[in-house]
Structures are given as C-alpha cells and as structure tokens.
Design a protein around this motif. Structure first.
Motif, short mmCIF file in Angstrom:
data_model
loop_
_atom_site.label_atom_id
_atom_site.label_comp_id
_atom_site.label_asym_id
_atom_site.label_seq_id
_atom_site.Cartn_x
_atom_site.Cartn_y
_atom_site.Cartn_z
N ARG A 251 78.76 -26.70 20.29
CA ARG A 251 79.69 -27.34 19.35
C ARG A 251 80.32 -26.33 18.40
O ARG A 251 81.52 -26.41 18.08
CB ARG A 251 78.94 -28.40 18.53
CG ARG A 251 79.85 -29.22 17.60
CD ARG A 251 79.06 -30.27 16.85
NE ARG A 251 78.24 -29.70 15.80
CZ ARG A 251 78.67 -29.48 14.55
NH1 ARG A 251 79.91 -29.76 14.21
NH2 ARG A 251 77.84 -28.98 13.64
N VAL B 256 69.01 -38.49 24.64
CA VAL B 256 69.77 -39.23 23.62
C VAL B 256 70.60 -38.27 22.77
O VAL B 256 71.73 -38.60 22.37
CB VAL B 256 68.81 -40.07 22.75
CG1 VAL B 256 69.56 -40.73 21.59
CG2 VAL B 256 68.14 -41.15 23.60
N LEU B 257 70.08 -37.08 22.49
CA LEU B 257 70.86 -36.08 21.75
C LEU B 257 72.14 -35.72 22.50
O LEU B 257 73.22 -35.63 21.90
CB LEU B 257 70.03 -34.81 21.53
CG LEU B 257 69.08 -34.78 20.35
CD1 LEU B 257 68.15 -33.57 20.44
CD2 LEU B 257 69.86 -34.73 19.03
N GLN C 78 73.73 -37.50 24.72
CA GLN C 78 74.62 -38.66 24.62
C GLN C 78 75.33 -38.67 23.27
O GLN C 78 76.55 -38.93 23.18
CB GLN C 78 73.83 -39.95 24.79
CG GLN C 78 73.28 -40.21 26.18
CD GLN C 78 72.61 -41.57 26.24
OE1 GLN C 78 73.21 -42.59 25.91
NE2 GLN C 78 71.35 -41.58 26.64
N GLU C 79 74.56 -38.42 22.20
CA GLU C 79 75.11 -38.54 20.85
C GLU C 79 76.15 -37.47 20.57
O GLU C 79 77.16 -37.75 19.89
CB GLU C 79 73.98 -38.48 19.83
CG GLU C 79 74.34 -39.05 18.48
CD GLU C 79 74.72 -40.52 18.53
OE1 GLU C 79 75.49 -40.96 17.66
OE2 GLU C 79 74.26 -41.23 19.45
N TYR C 80 75.94 -36.26 21.07
CA TYR C 80 76.95 -35.21 20.86
C TYR C 80 78.25 -35.57 21.59
O TYR C 80 79.33 -35.16 21.16
CB TYR C 80 76.42 -33.85 21.31
CG TYR C 80 75.76 -33.09 20.18
CD1 TYR C 80 76.36 -31.97 19.62
CD2 TYR C 80 74.53 -33.50 19.67
CE1 TYR C 80 75.76 -31.26 18.58
CE2 TYR C 80 73.92 -32.81 18.63
CZ TYR C 80 74.54 -31.69 18.09
OH TYR C 80 73.94 -31.01 17.05
N ARG D 251 79.20 -38.92 22.11
CA ARG D 251 79.76 -40.10 21.46
C ARG D 251 80.16 -39.83 19.99
O ARG D 251 81.17 -40.34 19.51
CB ARG D 251 78.76 -41.26 21.52
CG ARG D 251 78.52 -41.73 22.95
CD ARG D 251 77.75 -43.04 22.99
NE ARG D 251 77.72 -43.56 24.36
CZ ARG D 251 76.69 -43.45 25.18
NH1 ARG D 251 75.60 -42.82 24.78
NH2 ARG D 251 76.75 -43.94 26.40
N TYR D 252 79.35 -39.04 19.28
CA TYR D 252 79.61 -38.81 17.86
C TYR D 252 80.65 -37.70 17.65
O TYR D 252 81.58 -37.85 16.86
CB TYR D 252 78.31 -38.45 17.15
CG TYR D 252 78.41 -38.41 15.64
CD1 TYR D 252 78.16 -39.55 14.88
CD2 TYR D 252 78.74 -37.24 14.97
CE1 TYR D 252 78.26 -39.52 13.50
CE2 TYR D 252 78.84 -37.20 13.60
CZ TYR D 252 78.60 -38.34 12.86
OH TYR D 252 78.71 -38.31 11.48
N THR E 31 80.05 -34.33 27.37
CA THR E 31 78.66 -34.17 27.77
C THR E 31 78.30 -35.16 28.89
O THR E 31 78.64 -36.34 28.83
CB THR E 31 77.70 -34.41 26.59
OG1 THR E 31 77.86 -35.76 26.12
CG2 THR E 31 77.98 -33.44 25.45
N GLY F 146 79.52 -38.21 26.80
CA GLY F 146 78.25 -38.90 26.63
C GLY F 146 77.88 -39.82 27.77
O GLY F 146 77.17 -40.79 27.58
#
Length: 355
Positions: free
Chosen positions: A122, A191-192, A194-196, A198-199, A204, A272
């Motif tokens: 990121r 989940v991390l 996925q979150e990077y 989606r957020y 990803t 994600g």
C-alpha cells in the motif's frame, strides 16, 4: 520496468510462480529465508529449490528476508517502488500440528507477516495486484457437519446436497467452528487481504487452496500430503494415517494450475475477491485411494499404519467448488489430473533422492 515480487519463492507455489512469470516480467524478486527447514527439519529445506531458481532464471533476484521484519521488507519495497506490478504472497507456516507447538511463531508468520506485506504494498506500490494464498482451513471443521456417507474407499457427501455436484463454495461460514491455531492465523490473514481490497481499494485476490501439490514440493509428514506420501512409497519409509479410517477426501490442485489462476486474476483483477482453489471434482482422492495410486506409480508396496487420532480441526471430506472463479475467468481450466501430478512428483522425487 515491470517487477513481480514473490514471497516463499523457494516453496512449492512460490517457485512455480517464479517459473511461470519469469518470461512475463522484466525482473522477479524472490523473498524466502527457508523457514520451512525450521518448521519441518533438514529434509524439508528449500535451499535446493532456491539454487535451482537462481541457476535457471537470469532475471530472478533472491532476498533472504523475513516477512515478520517490516524494516527488511521496507528496504526491498523502497528500492523498487512502483515498478512492482504484482505481489504474490505464498510464504506461511502451513501445518495444523506445528502451529500448536509454537503459536506465537505461527501467528506472526501467517498474520503479522501478511499485514507487513499488505502495508508495504500500500505504501510503495498501491496499484500492484496483490495475490494471497489462503487455505480451505479458514472454514474450520464446518465441512465435517455436512451430510457425509461412508463408502468402501472414501467419505462422500450425500448426492442430494447442493455441494455434491461441484464441491464446497465460498459461502460456507468461516465462523462458529474449530479451525486449529493454523486455521485461525490464516483466517486473520485472509480477512486482512479482503479488507485492504475493500477498505483501501487495492487489487487483492484471496485463493483458498485445497491440497496444493506438484513436483517441486519439499513434502514433510506434517505438510505436503501427496509429496510426502510418494516419498514414503519410493524410500519404503513408514507412513501413518491419522483418523477417519483413511477415507478422508482431499482435492488436489497442481501448482501450475493454481499459478495460472493468479495469471488470469492479474490480467483482470478485482478488489478483495475470494476464490476457492483446488482440484474440485476433477482431481480428488481419499487417503486410501492415494496410497493405492502411489503404489501403482512407484511399483512399491507401501508400509503404513493407522491411528484413530485424527488431527484437530481436520476435514473428513473437502472438495472445492471453483465455479465462481471459472465464471469470472472462463478461459481458465485444470490441466493436470491426479495421476499425471503424482507421476511428476515420483519422477522429481526419485531424481532428488538419487543426488
């Protein structure tokens, strides 16, 4: 310059990724500090594979860095910056049993290491496609509560169930289940990633593998079931079957076919997205069926015994449904069936053992 950065680059999926992408990128950066030897002993060292990659691919550059150390990673990411177009994160502690011996090590490698890789991406190359090798163990033992039927050589799901045709899809809950500590650390990483996506809107992709296999696997008793099974068939070493009458079913995907999934995702990435990634109905077997196939290919009668003590959180029946991925990427398909894969493993393993 276009660069692909691969962690766990001397492991099974990492080395297959190096080989697959070497002619598609200007430079391949490999990160691998051979922790597999620490996990499973000298016989599982990936040093031979690292040397093979360095000798074979002139555009491969290896770094003996630890993904748990953000300073080591920062130096690599800052050197290449936005030239990094793809990150394939395969480095992990992969064993149920080993995780229970050293929970801190397991979690810091699988969860903290993944967080470090995401944050480095990121901060330094946010437009890069980030591919993560997750695991079907994120579903915990929920598959064991499906309506299973015992047959002569395997457990099988009742044919009236929606999962019978294609296997288990991504909608199976990852909650309210026993994962093993390994499964829990991989859930955190999954989940991390996925979150990077989606957020932060990063590209990803999460690939929840079944049994990943192939000729470059440094199989051990605690991880790499087909590779280690064939090794025992060749060397006449004893093999132990853990629980479920040896009828537990696994689907098996060749490392090339999995990395080819990465390639299709890279060319048209999403943010994600989660995919199951295994052999599906195309390539799966029970332990008993795998032993018979190893005996047939090797020409040797295997020495094995059985214990009722199944591994905690282990699956009785697991077959991946790849319908979602095949819908998103219809030009992808499997190319290696179980017999071809095991024959390759036999050839590669025999050659290594002769050296």
């Amino acid at each position: 310059m276009e660069i692909a950065l691969i962690t766990g680059s001397a492991g099974l999926i990492g080395s297959e990724s190096v080989a697959f992408f070497a002619d598609k990128f200007d430079l391949i950066i490999g990160i691998d500090n051979n922790l597999r030897q620490y996990f499973f002993g000298a016989e599982s060292s990936t040093e031979w594979n690292k040397n093979r990659l360095s000798e074979t691919y002139t555009n491969y550059r290896h770094y003996n860095a630890d993904i748990r150390n953000p300073e080591e990673l920062a130096a690599i990411f800052q050197e290449y910056g936005t030239d990094i177009k793809m990150v394939i994160h395969t480095a992990a502690q992969p064993s149920h049993d080993w995780a229970a011996k050293e929970p801190f090590t397991d979690f810091t490698v699988n969860a903290n290491g993944t967080l470090n890789m995401l944050e480095m991406t990121r901060l330094n190359c946010p437009d890069a496609v980030f591919i993560f090798t997750s695991t079907n163990k994120v579903y915990g033992d929920n598959p064991n509560f499906l309506p299973l039927i015992e047959t002569e050589t395997r457990w099988e799901i009742d044919e009236s169930h929606p999962y019978f045709k294609n296997g288990i899809d991504e909608q199976l809950s990852i909650d309210h289940t026993k994962h093993s500590l390994f499964g829990a650390s991989k859930v955190a990483a999954d989940v991390l990633v996925q979150e990077y996506g989606r957020y932060f809107g990063m590209k990803t992709g999460i690939f929840r593998g079944g049994c990943l296999t192939g000729p470059n696997h440094s199989g051990a008793q605690l991880h790499g079931f087909l590779s280690y099974l064939m090794k025992c068939a060749i060397t006449n070493n004893h093999y132990t079957i853990f629980g479920y009458k040896g009828k537990q079913v696994r689907d098996n995907i060749h490392s090339y076919d999995l990395v080819n999934m990465f390639w299709h995702f890279y060319q048209s990435p999403r943010a994600g997205e989660v995919y199951n990634a295994g052999g599906g109905r195309y390539a799966n077997c029970s332990m008993i069926e795998a032993i018979k196939l190893c005996e047939k290919i090797s020409g040797n009668k295997m020495q094995y015994s059985y214990t009722d003590d199944n591994r905690i959180g282990d699956h009785i029946w697991y077959v991946s449904d790849l319908s979602k991925f095949k819908t998103h990427y219809p030009n992808w398909n499997w190319t290696f069936d179980l017999t071809t894969t095991l024959s390759q493993i036999h050839e590669s393993m025999s050659e290594r053992l002769r050296k």
